[in-house]
Scaffold this motif. Structure first.
Motif, PDB file in Angstrom:
ATOM      1  N   THR A   1       2.224  10.347  -5.985  1.00 30.04           N
ATOM      2  CA  THR A   1       1.999  10.640  -4.562  1.00 30.04           C
ATOM      3  C   THR A   1       0.552  11.047  -4.333  1.00 30.04           C
ATOM      4  O   THR A   1      -0.079  10.612  -3.362  1.00 30.04           O
ATOM      5  CB  THR A   1       2.938  11.774  -4.099  1.00 30.04           C
ATOM      6  N   LEU A   2       0.000  11.850  -5.244  1.00 34.78           N
ATOM      7  CA  LEU A   2      -1.397  12.259  -5.116  1.00 34.78           C
ATOM      8  C   LEU A   2      -2.327  11.053  -5.195  1.00 34.78           C
ATOM      9  O   LEU A   2      -3.253  10.902  -4.384  1.00 34.78           O
ATOM     10  CB  LEU A   2      -1.746  13.287  -6.212  1.00 34.78           C
ATOM     11  N   ALA A   3      -2.039  10.160  -6.145  1.00 31.52           N
ATOM     12  CA  ALA A   3      -2.874   8.964  -6.295  1.00 31.52           C
ATOM     13  C   ALA A   3      -2.812   8.095  -5.047  1.00 31.52           C
ATOM     14  O   ALA A   3      -3.834   7.626  -4.537  1.00 31.52           O
ATOM     15  CB  ALA A   3      -2.418   8.176  -7.517  1.00 31.52           C
ATOM     16  N   MET A   4      -1.597   7.892  -4.534  1.00 28.72           N
ATOM     17  CA  MET A   4      -1.425   7.045  -3.358  1.00 28.72           C
ATOM     18  C   MET A   4      -2.026   7.708  -2.112  1.00 28.72           C
ATOM     19  O   MET A   4      -2.541   7.025  -1.231  1.00 28.72           O
ATOM     20  CB  MET A   4       0.067   6.753  -3.127  1.00 28.72           C
ATOM     21  N   ALA A   5      -1.965   9.025  -2.052  1.00 27.11           N
ATOM     22  CA  ALA A   5      -2.568   9.740  -0.919  1.00 27.11           C
ATOM     23  C   ALA A   5      -4.080   9.551  -0.919  1.00 27.11           C
ATOM     24  O   ALA A   5      -4.708   9.397   0.126  1.00 27.11           O
ATOM     25  CB  ALA A   5      -2.210  11.222  -0.985  1.00 27.11           C
ATOM     26  N   LEU A   6      -4.670   9.549  -2.115  1.00 32.11           N
ATOM     27  CA  LEU A   6      -6.109   9.329  -2.250  1.00 32.11           C
ATOM     28  C   LEU A   6      -6.518   7.977  -1.672  1.00 32.11           C
ATOM     29  O   LEU A   6      -7.548   7.846  -1.023  1.00 32.11           O
ATOM     30  CB  LEU A   6      -6.466   9.337  -3.736  1.00 32.11           C
ATOM     31  N   ALA A   7      -5.686   6.969  -1.923  1.00 36.77           N
ATOM     32  CA  ALA A   7      -6.008   5.623  -1.465  1.00 36.77           C
ATOM     33  C   ALA A   7      -5.472   5.345  -0.059  1.00 36.77           C
ATOM     34  O   ALA A   7      -5.619   4.252   0.449  1.00 36.77           O
ATOM     35  CB  ALA A   7      -5.430   4.596  -2.446  1.00 36.77           C
ATOM     36  N   ARG A   8      -4.844   6.355   0.550  1.00 35.17           N
ATOM     37  CA  ARG A   8      -4.162   6.217   1.845  1.00 35.17           C
ATOM     38  C   ARG A   8      -3.190   5.041   1.795  1.00 35.17           C
ATOM     39  O   ARG A   8      -3.197   4.165   2.638  1.00 35.17           O
ATOM     40  CB  ARG A   8      -5.167   6.025   2.985  1.00 35.17           C
ATOM     41  N   MET A   9      -2.362   5.061   0.776  1.00 34.36           N
ATOM     42  CA  MET A   9      -1.388   3.987   0.611  1.00 34.36           C
ATOM     43  C   MET A   9       0.030   4.519   0.530  1.00 34.36           C
ATOM     44  O   MET A   9       0.910   3.878  -0.028  1.00 34.36           O
ATOM     45  CB  MET A   9      -1.711   3.161  -0.636  1.00 34.36           C
ATOM     46  N   LEU A  10       0.260   5.686   1.112  1.00 36.42           N
ATOM     47  CA  LEU A  10       1.618   6.224   1.133  1.00 36.42           C
ATOM     48  C   LEU A  10       2.448   5.457   2.155  1.00 36.42           C
ATOM     49  O   LEU A  10       1.908   4.929   3.121  1.00 36.42           O
ATOM     50  CB  LEU A  10       1.577   7.714   1.507  1.00 36.42           C
ATOM     51  N   PRO A  11       3.756   5.379   1.963  1.00 40.18           N
ATOM     52  CA  PRO A  11       4.617   4.694   2.942  1.00 40.18           C
ATOM     53  C   PRO A  11       4.548   5.368   4.300  1.00 40.18           C
ATOM     54  O   PRO A  11       4.173   6.534   4.405  1.00 40.18           O
ATOM     55  CB  PRO A  11       6.013   4.791   2.326  1.00 40.18           C
TER      56      PRO A  11
ATOM     57  N   TRP B   1     -16.727   8.903   2.474  1.00 42.44           N
ATOM     58  CA  TRP B   1     -15.876   8.438   3.566  1.00 42.44           C
ATOM     59  C   TRP B   1     -14.666   9.356   3.693  1.00 42.44           C
ATOM     60  O   TRP B   1     -13.947   9.567   2.726  1.00 42.44           O
ATOM     61  CB  TRP B   1     -15.370   7.022   3.312  1.00 42.44           C
ATOM     62  N   ALA B   2     -14.454   9.863   4.899  1.00 39.12           N
ATOM     63  CA  ALA B   2     -13.255  10.663   5.147  1.00 39.12           C
ATOM     64  C   ALA B   2     -12.098   9.692   5.347  1.00 39.12           C
ATOM     65  O   ALA B   2     -11.932   9.090   6.404  1.00 39.12           O
ATOM     66  CB  ALA B   2     -13.446  11.536   6.391  1.00 39.12           C
ATOM     67  N   ILE B   3     -11.302   9.525   4.298  1.00 43.93           N
ATOM     68  CA  ILE B   3     -10.318   8.435   4.228  1.00 43.93           C
ATOM     69  C   ILE B   3      -9.349   8.447   5.400  1.00 43.93           C
ATOM     70  O   ILE B   3      -9.016   7.394   5.957  1.00 43.93           O
ATOM     71  CB  ILE B   3      -9.540   8.523   2.896  1.00 43.93           C
ATOM     72  N   TYR B   4      -8.902   9.639   5.810  1.00 41.71           N
ATOM     73  CA  TYR B   4      -7.872   9.686   6.851  1.00 41.71           C
ATOM     74  C   TYR B   4      -8.441   9.636   8.266  1.00 41.71           C
ATOM     75  O   TYR B   4      -7.694   9.666   9.233  1.00 41.71           O
ATOM     76  CB  TYR B   4      -6.955  10.895   6.646  1.00 41.71           C
ATOM     77  N   ASP B   5      -9.765   9.570   8.403  1.00 41.38           N
ATOM     78  CA  ASP B   5     -10.360   9.411   9.729  1.00 41.38           C
ATOM     79  C   ASP B   5     -10.761   7.970  10.013  1.00 41.38           C
ATOM     80  O   ASP B   5     -11.213   7.649  11.110  1.00 41.38           O
ATOM     81  CB  ASP B   5     -11.608  10.305   9.860  1.00 41.38           C
ATOM     82  N   LEU B   6     -10.589   7.089   9.009  1.00 43.30           N
ATOM     83  CA  LEU B   6     -11.065   5.716   9.178  1.00 43.30           C
ATOM     84  C   LEU B   6     -10.072   4.884   9.988  1.00 43.30           C
ATOM     85  O   LEU B   6      -8.867   5.007   9.823  1.00 43.30           O
ATOM     86  CB  LEU B   6     -11.225   5.040   7.812  1.00 43.30           C
ATOM     87  N   PRO B   7     -10.595   4.025  10.893  1.00 42.89           N
ATOM     88  CA  PRO B   7      -9.700   3.058  11.534  1.00 42.89           C
ATOM     89  C   PRO B   7      -9.200   2.046  10.492  1.00 42.89           C
ATOM     90  O   PRO B   7      -9.886   1.780   9.504  1.00 42.89           O
ATOM     91  CB  PRO B   7     -10.577   2.381  12.577  1.00 42.89           C
ATOM     92  N   VAL B   8      -8.007   1.499  10.750  1.00 46.71           N
ATOM     93  CA  VAL B   8      -7.350   0.660   9.740  1.00 46.71           C
ATOM     94  C   VAL B   8      -8.197  -0.535   9.259  1.00 46.71           C
ATOM     95  O   VAL B   8      -8.250  -0.796   8.061  1.00 46.71           O
ATOM     96  CB  VAL B   8      -5.964   0.206  10.245  1.00 46.71           C
TER      97      VAL B   8
ATOM     98  N   ARG C   1      -9.245  -1.155   5.415  1.00 46.62           N
ATOM     99  CA  ARG C   1      -8.891  -2.341   4.642  1.00 46.62           C
ATOM    100  C   ARG C   1     -10.124  -2.933   3.964  1.00 46.62           C
ATOM    101  O   ARG C   1     -10.071  -3.316   2.801  1.00 46.62           O
ATOM    102  CB  ARG C   1      -8.231  -3.383   5.533  1.00 46.62           C
ATOM    103  N   SER C   2     -11.207  -2.978   4.701  1.00 44.77           N
ATOM    104  CA  SER C   2     -12.409  -3.560   4.106  1.00 44.77           C
ATOM    105  C   SER C   2     -12.968  -2.682   2.985  1.00 44.77           C
ATOM    106  O   SER C   2     -13.705  -3.143   2.126  1.00 44.77           O
ATOM    107  CB  SER C   2     -13.471  -3.789   5.186  1.00 44.77           C
ATOM    108  N   LEU C   3     -12.593  -1.385   2.998  1.00 40.56           N
ATOM    109  CA  LEU C   3     -13.073  -0.494   1.945  1.00 40.56           C
ATOM    110  C   LEU C   3     -12.156  -0.463   0.724  1.00 40.56           C
ATOM    111  O   LEU C   3     -12.580  -0.077  -0.357  1.00 40.56           O
ATOM    112  CB  LEU C   3     -13.230   0.926   2.494  1.00 40.56           C
ATOM    113  N   ARG C   4     -10.888  -0.862   0.953  1.00 36.20           N
ATOM    114  CA  ARG C   4      -9.962  -0.882  -0.187  1.00 36.20           C
ATOM    115  C   ARG C   4     -10.470  -1.886  -1.214  1.00 36.20           C
ATOM    116  O   ARG C   4     -10.842  -2.993  -0.871  1.00 36.20           O
ATOM    117  CB  ARG C   4      -8.559  -1.283   0.255  1.00 36.20           C
ATOM    118  N   GLY C   5     -10.445  -1.510  -2.446  1.00 33.31           N
ATOM    119  CA  GLY C   5     -10.981  -2.404  -3.474  1.00 33.31           C
ATOM    120  C   GLY C   5     -12.460  -2.187  -3.700  1.00 33.31           C
ATOM    121  O   GLY C   5     -12.950  -2.297  -4.818  1.00 33.31           O
ATOM    122  N   ARG C   6     -13.207  -1.891  -2.628  1.00 31.83           N
ATOM    123  CA  ARG C   6     -14.624  -1.585  -2.789  1.00 31.83           C
ATOM    124  C   ARG C   6     -14.842  -0.137  -3.178  1.00 31.83           C
ATOM    125  O   ARG C   6     -15.768   0.200  -3.905  1.00 31.83           O
ATOM    126  CB  ARG C   6     -15.361  -1.764  -1.460  1.00 31.83           C
ATOM    127  N   LEU C   7     -13.985   0.728  -2.612  1.00 27.39           N
ATOM    128  CA  LEU C   7     -14.166   2.161  -2.774  1.00 27.39           C
ATOM    129  C   LEU C   7     -13.325   2.683  -3.934  1.00 27.39           C
ATOM    130  O   LEU C   7     -13.774   3.495  -4.734  1.00 27.39           O
ATOM    131  CB  LEU C   7     -13.713   2.841  -1.472  1.00 27.39           C
TER     132      LEU C   7
END
Lengths: 320, 306
Positions: free
Chosen positions: A45-55, A69-76, A80-86
């Motif tokens: 859950t901690l790992a998924m929360a870091l990536a903002r990938m929780l259900p 980057w403040a992960i939970y303030d980013l627009p979707v 998405r464009s940051l996933r994989g890069r970050l």
């Protein structure tokens, strides 16, 4: 050393069930931080929360920052464009993480196609390079193979190649070597250490295996029942744990390796609590040999001792 | 691959043999006396005996079966009692129309079922509506769907011809009927496969890689839908090639189904047997093709094939 990941007062809950509580943690540039805990302690859950990938049902509170980057303030779309890069993610089961109907090369190449806008052939060439980087032998041929045609270790390397394709500053690995035999596991760990030293990537390595911790980690964070019990440098924690739970973990591990033959093995008494039914106060108190009355009432203040922190009223060793 | 094909053909041949024997047995069940159908007026004893001898009906049943097998093996399905033409030629003449309708029907099922299934898997808002529509379609027999279409679009809106025939314009309504009747099944399979795929680890990994949703759907999820779709389409194609009796009858589509119905109404034994045999053979053949296609579409089974 600068922190690449900053987590402040993170809390994750599903309805009234709190999975994580009061998590504050940093991961620094160029370090491997091992996150240790039993099944159900909230590691994934901690790992998924870091990536903002929780259900979608997960309620997340607190602050998570990755590489500024403040992960939970980013627009979707930005997210998405940051996933994989970050953040590169290596999930638990490498076989399941690879799509059985696509060649592994294509699954690496698509990262370059989508993020860098490369043509299919350029992306394929980059994918072969990425596979070579994780030491997959004969990467040109391997790229054309389907996941079921690769061994467990090679699949794990292919997933690692996907996660590292865009050189993200952070890599999250969720018990990726658990399903592998010891020899293959050792090869993967050695590879990760080498890649990590080359690229100064910050790694969050989730495991319940103290042997992996000893072999790999610079620092260790111990999670128990959704709370951080102890965080500190690996060598110090393994040689002189502060928290009774860490002490028990370390003792179990050493007993398994160095314990005298014929003697019964050391085991922590009791069972880890489920997230629905966690004890009051310090969640470890029902199993703790040093517990006193206060442990049942309130979660302890976090003590800072140099590089180390511990959440315990009666820490072991020289913490007092 | 050769091994797989060999196994499949052997398997199919045994099934076909069983089918031929069953069809042969059927002629003892179909009512009506062939002598009465072939002879003008009421035949005399002598004429009846000659006709029987000519047809080989005076022989013991095992000899008749032997002759029947031999004739079928040579592609001779006998001669129609009513039309006085070789059954094989009659069926061959109807085959293009039936094949066109079967192909168009399966195509309509896929073209309707695939998007409906995708929408149901992806959109919680559309799911309820589409499930309701599927339930309505599911509870309507094919002939009701066909007649409703014929009334609404043929007689009502006058968009399509109502008089029957084998042209492209005449093909649309019967194909749409088959498509609508099959939509709930196809959509259901598409939805199940897609939901299974969407919940998988490789889709989570694809999300973690930062791939757009559309990319994930087309590249990672739909390939898991196609093998099941191919199996269904192959089986339907085989079934429809044996003649879609109800739909052909409603729309006056001159296919094998219509031929079979007319043959049954006139007790035309050889034609009934012939249409059954050809239909069964096409089901057997297309099931084999569907199996092969499914294996080829899935890389995990591809090596066993190739």
């Amino acid at each position: 050393m600068t922190a690449v990941v900053r987590i402040r007062d993170l809390e994750v809950a599903y309805g009234s069930v709190r999975i994580l509580e009061g998590i504050s943690l940093e991961i620094r540039k160029g370090e491997i931080l091992a996150l240790v805990g039993e099944t159900g302690s909230g590691k994934t859950t901690l790992a998924m929360a870091l990536a903002r990938m929780l259900p979608p049902g997960a309620a997340v509170r607190g602050y998570v920052e990755v590489d500024g980057w403040a992960i939970y303030d980013l627009p979707v779309p930005v997210l998405r464009s940051l996933r994989g890069r970050l953040i590169g993610l290596v999930p638990q089961d490498a076989m399941a993480a690879l799509n059985p109907v696509l060649p592994v090369g294509a699954q690496v190449a698509e990262v370059f196609q989508v993020h860098l806008g490369l043509s299919a052939s350029e992306a394929w060439a980059r994918a072969v390079e990425a596979l070579a980087r994780v030491r997959i032998p004969r990467p040109e041929q391997a790229a054309r193979l389907y996941p079921h045609q690769l061994s467990g270790g090679m699949r794990q390397r292919a997933v690692l190649a996907m996660a590292l394709a865009l050189n993200p500053p952070v890599l999250i690995a969720d018990e990726p070597t658990t399903a592998l035999d010891r020899l293959t596991q050792g090869e993967i760990l050695a590879l990760v250490r080498r890649l990590q030293a080359e690229s100064e990537i910050a790694v969050l390595w989730i495991t319940h295996d103290m042997g992996v911790v000893a072999a790999l980690a610079h620092r260790v964070a111990v999670l128990y029942a959704g709370r951080l019990a102890e965080v500190g440098p690996c060598a110090e924690i393994l040689s002189a744990p502060f928290h009774p739970y860490t002490e028990a973990l370390v003792r179990t591990y050493y007993d398994l390796i160095h314990g005298p033959r014929g003697e019964p093995l050391y085991a922590i008494q009791g069972y880890p609590p489920s997230a629905r039914d966690r004890p009051s106060g310090c969640p470890f108190h029902p199993r703790c040999p040093y517990r006193q009355e206060i442990c049942q009432d309130r979660f302890p203040e976090i003590l800072q001792r140099g590089e180390r922190i511990v959440a315990c009223y009666f820490p072991r060793g020289n913490a007092q | 691959m050769a091994r797989f094909i060999g196994m499949r053909v052997a398997h199919g041949a045994v099934t076909l043999l069983g089918l031929i024997v069953l069809t042969f047995a059927l002629q003892f069940i179909i009512p009506g006396d062939p002598v009465r159908m072939l002879a003008p007026r009421t035949p005399s004893e002598e004429v009846a005996r000659r006709i029987r001898a000519q047809l080989g009906l005076d022989r013991p049943w095992w000899e008749q079966l032997g002759r029947y097998l031999l004739r079928v093996a040579q592609g001779d399905l006998g001669e129609s009692y009513v039309r006085r033409q070789p059954v094989a030629r009659l069926i061959a003449g109807r085959l293009p129309a039936t094949a066109a309708l079967a192909l168009a029907g399966v195509l309509a099922e896929i073209l309707l079922g695939l998007p409906v299934g995708i929408a149901m898997a992806l959109s919680p808002r559309l799911r309820g509506l589409l499930s309701g529509l599927n339930l309505i379609l599911l509870s309507m027999p094919t002939f009701v769907i066909g007649i409703a279409l014929l009334l609404a679009l043929g007689f009502g809106a006058r968009l399509f011809p109502t008089t029957g025939g084998a042209g492209l314009r005449e093909l649309i309504l019967p194909a749409l009927t088959l498509g609508l009747a099959g939509t709930p099944w196809y959509a259901g399979v598409v939805r199940d496969r897609l939901e299974e795929s969407l919940g998988s680890s490789y889709v989570r990994m694809a999300v973690a890689k930062g791939l757009p949703n559309r990319w994930i759907l087309f590249r990672h999820c739909l390939p898991h839908v196609f093998p099941a779709l191919a199996t269904m389409a192959g089986m339907d194609l085989g079934a429809y090639l044996s003649g879609v009796v109800v739909v052909e009858a409603i729309f006056g589509w001159p296919g094998i189904g219509l031929l079979a119905v007319q043959a049954m109404q006139t007790l035309d034994r050889p034609v009934v047997m012939g249409t059954l045999l050809v239909g069964g053979a096409s089901v057997i053949a297309l099931n084999g093709v569907a199996d092969g296609l499914r294996m080829i579409l899935d890389p995990r089974t591809r090596e066993e094939v190739g």
